[in-house]
Enzyme design. Structure first.
Site, short mmCIF file in Angstrom:
data_model
loop_
_atom_site.label_atom_id
_atom_site.label_comp_id
_atom_site.label_asym_id
_atom_site.label_seq_id
_atom_site.Cartn_x
_atom_site.Cartn_y
_atom_site.Cartn_z
N ARG A 54 0.84 -1.22 0.00
CA ARG A 54 0.00 0.00 0.00
C ARG A 54 0.86 1.26 0.00
O ARG A 54 0.46 2.30 -0.50
CB ARG A 54 -0.95 -0.02 1.21
CG ARG A 54 -2.16 -0.93 0.99
CD ARG A 54 -3.26 -0.66 2.00
NE ARG A 54 -2.89 -0.98 3.36
CZ ARG A 54 -2.79 -2.20 3.86
NH1 ARG A 54 -3.05 -3.24 3.09
NH2 ARG A 54 -2.44 -2.41 5.12
N TYR A 58 0.12 4.51 -2.23
CA TYR A 58 -0.02 5.88 -1.72
C TYR A 58 0.97 6.82 -2.42
O TYR A 58 0.65 7.96 -2.74
CB TYR A 58 0.22 5.92 -0.20
CG TYR A 58 -0.76 5.05 0.58
CD1 TYR A 58 -2.05 4.83 0.10
CD2 TYR A 58 -0.40 4.46 1.79
CE1 TYR A 58 -2.95 4.04 0.80
CE2 TYR A 58 -1.30 3.67 2.50
CZ TYR A 58 -2.56 3.45 1.99
OH TYR A 58 -3.44 2.66 2.70
N TYR A 80 -12.54 9.56 0.95
CA TYR A 80 -13.71 9.37 1.80
C TYR A 80 -13.38 9.59 3.26
O TYR A 80 -12.22 9.51 3.68
CB TYR A 80 -14.34 7.99 1.57
CG TYR A 80 -13.61 6.85 2.24
CD1 TYR A 80 -12.57 6.20 1.62
CD2 TYR A 80 -13.99 6.44 3.53
CE1 TYR A 80 -11.92 5.15 2.25
CE2 TYR A 80 -13.35 5.39 4.15
CZ TYR A 80 -12.30 4.75 3.52
OH TYR A 80 -11.65 3.73 4.14
#
Ligand code: SAM
Length: 250
Positions: A54, A58, A80
């Protein structure tokens, strides 16, 4: 977080006025909602891939947003929840843009944390509330305060050392339970919480004993909440010092 509900006016205006909007949201329908607010909305979702760290995802998110900024566009990243809560890319993008001399702001949003206080009826000021990312809680030596609430984020990927999985199996969650069992009884109630991402849904609020967590179904958007297991203990030494100060002030 919730389609049609959780978007403050200033955040909406940034989305509407940007030349380009990059979007990473809670639900495909929420992405469609954002698409209606601007003609150039680009999804960051394809950057996620099972097996890909991840941290790489990013970095790529920051790179694609900054490339447009350097090209002279007004760019909005629509993430979100609260873009700065348990989310690396928005913080990094803002910091990088500022380092390069561009104006950049972060608008606060309604996070999973805010939703859980409302849906579970928790006031974090009542006993205090600590928040940890599940894997970080496992990888580092922390001191849990059992007289406060404990909120564990990303329990669905607990123990993923490479930060590259979309979920981890029950055996990994058992390690988390064994860790928590150092401070909590195995029959301590904990809640698996999922805020509604559409107004037609209800939140998932599932209460189970800590020992049953490995068998529970946990999604990428689940959060785990443990209520206090012990009462607040008075700090008599400190209270005595304050009493002396009160006496001296009289
Ligand atoms: N920035 C987001 C926010 O403000 O809520 C959090 C992003 S963080 C990368 C992902 C974690 O947030 C999930 O693993 C889960 O712990 C929590 N989360 C995300 N969506 C959620 C939801 N619908 N209900 C409860 N927790 C959620």
């Amino acid at each position: 977080m919730t389609l049609g509900a959780h978007l403050a006016p200033r955040a909406r205006s940034h989305i509407e006025q940007a030349d380009v909007v990059f979007v990473a949201v809670s639900d495909p329908l929420v992405e469609l909602w954002v698409q209606q607010m601007n003609r150039d909305v680009r999804s960051l979702q394809p950057l996620y891939r099972e097996g890909k760290p991840r941290t790489d995802t990013y970095r790529e998110m920051v790179d694609v947003m900054l490339a447009e900024v350097r090209a002279g566009s007004t760019v909005c990243g629509a993430f979100y929840g609260h873009p700065g809560v348990f989310a690396q890319a928005p913080h990094r993008a803002v910091a990088q843009a500022r380092r390069e001399g561009f104006d950049a702001v972060m608008e606060p949003g309604i996070s999973a944390e805010d939703c859980l206080y409302a849906d579970l009826g928790i006031d974090p000021g009542e006993t205090g509330c600590q928040h940890y990312e599940a894997s970080q809680l496992m990888f580092y030596q922390r001191r849990i305060d059992t007289s406060a609430y404990l909120v564990v984020w990303q329990p669905g990927v607990a123990g993923d050392r490479g930060y590259r999985r979309f979920s981890t199996p029950a055996a990994y969650r058992q390690v988390l339970v064994d860790l928590l069992a150092e401070d909590y009884p195995l029959d301590h109630e904990c809640t698996v919480y999922e805020a509604a991402t559409s107004p037609l849904q209800s939140p998932r609020i599932e209460t189970l004993a800590l020992r049953d967590l490995p068998a529970a179904s946990l999604a990428a958007h689940s959060t785990l909440v443990l209520p206090p297991a012990t009462p607040l203990r008075r700090n008599e030494a400190l209270l005595a010092r304050l009493a002396l100060l009160d006496d001296a002030a009289r």
